[in-house]
Design a protein around this motif. Sequence first.
Motif, short mmCIF file in Angstrom:
data_model
loop_
_atom_site.label_atom_id
_atom_site.label_comp_id
_atom_site.label_asym_id
_atom_site.label_seq_id
_atom_site.Cartn_x
_atom_site.Cartn_y
_atom_site.Cartn_z
N ALA A 122 13.54 3.81 2.24
CA ALA A 122 12.20 3.36 2.71
C ALA A 122 12.06 3.22 4.11
N TRP A 172 11.23 6.83 5.10
CA TRP A 172 9.81 7.07 4.98
C TRP A 172 8.71 6.62 5.64
N THR A 173 9.25 5.25 6.18
CA THR A 173 8.34 4.66 7.07
C THR A 173 8.38 5.39 8.54
N PHE A 203 7.44 -0.16 -1.27
CA PHE A 203 8.80 -0.19 -1.61
C PHE A 203 9.13 -1.31 -2.24
#
Length: 334
Positions: free
Chosen positions: A12, A15-16, A265
């Motif tokens: 997560a 991807w952030t 998420f």
Amino acid sequence: MELHDVWFVLIAVLWTGYFFLEGFDFGVGILTKLLARDRPERRVLINTIGPVWDGNEVWLLTAGGATFAAFPEWYATLFSGFYLPLLAILVCLIVRGVAFEYRAKRPEENWQRNWETAIFWTSLVPAFLWGVAFGNIVYGVKIDRHFEYVGSVLDLLNPYALLGGLVTLTLFTFHGAVFTALKTVGDIRVRARKLALKVGLVTAVVALAFLLWTQFHSGDGKSLVALIVAVAALVAALVANQAGREGWSFALSGVTIVAAVAMLFLSLFPNVMPSTLDGDWSLTVTNASSSPYTLKIMTWCAAVATPLVLLYQSWTYWVFRKRIGTQHIAEPAH
């Protein structure tokens, strides 16, 4: 917390980081058609991201590699089921990289205009498709008992996912506009702030609709907090933009992206890919993960490599921190 939970959080975070960094350079690529009025101004926009765009894509490679190693079932189902949209994104990223490098190889106006058009479309299409992809991941897709995607490409183009695509497209464009205002001087800086306001207002509407839909569908208390942070940060970014505080506006637009991705998420966990056919067929952090030994080795590698990557990228942004304008573009523009 188990290691598979840790790696869900780390993916997560990756991807952030990707959406935060690649988001503004997608936005700048889109602005080459929406904001720039002539070749020198397009050159200014391209130069604002020239030193960093390829480094930003490292986050995507790392996120994909981490997913493959930590959650191979998730990776297999995702990349086989979403093959065509992910292929389209990959082709766009390849052409986009070539466009950045080839644009200045020849001075002819048609040559440069064609590559600039390529930069625009290969920024716009991935910015939209990433939202579509994550919309489907969060909302759920047709996965059978063998953890295989059994839907079609048209199933991926559902209203929720398409709204997610509009959110990432408008949010990245807004993020790119405030980045442009932060990195430029002169008239283009003023126009970037004005465009950021217009795009930001549209973003606020579609983002609020998408995040509320997500909350009602699969949210909880934690995701609600993330939703509130995302909306508040976006409003604050618009206020800072109007006040001419470009640094604060860019930081707050980044907080918006971070909070929005966090909400997705949080809404997803403990699933990594829900099944709309049967909840028992959903991929979770447990049934999709690698062995504990594999995750342990990956954790040690990440502990060593991640700080080095962060230090290097921070140094890169510090070196190329100065503002630029058309007066810095040599004539003729190449």
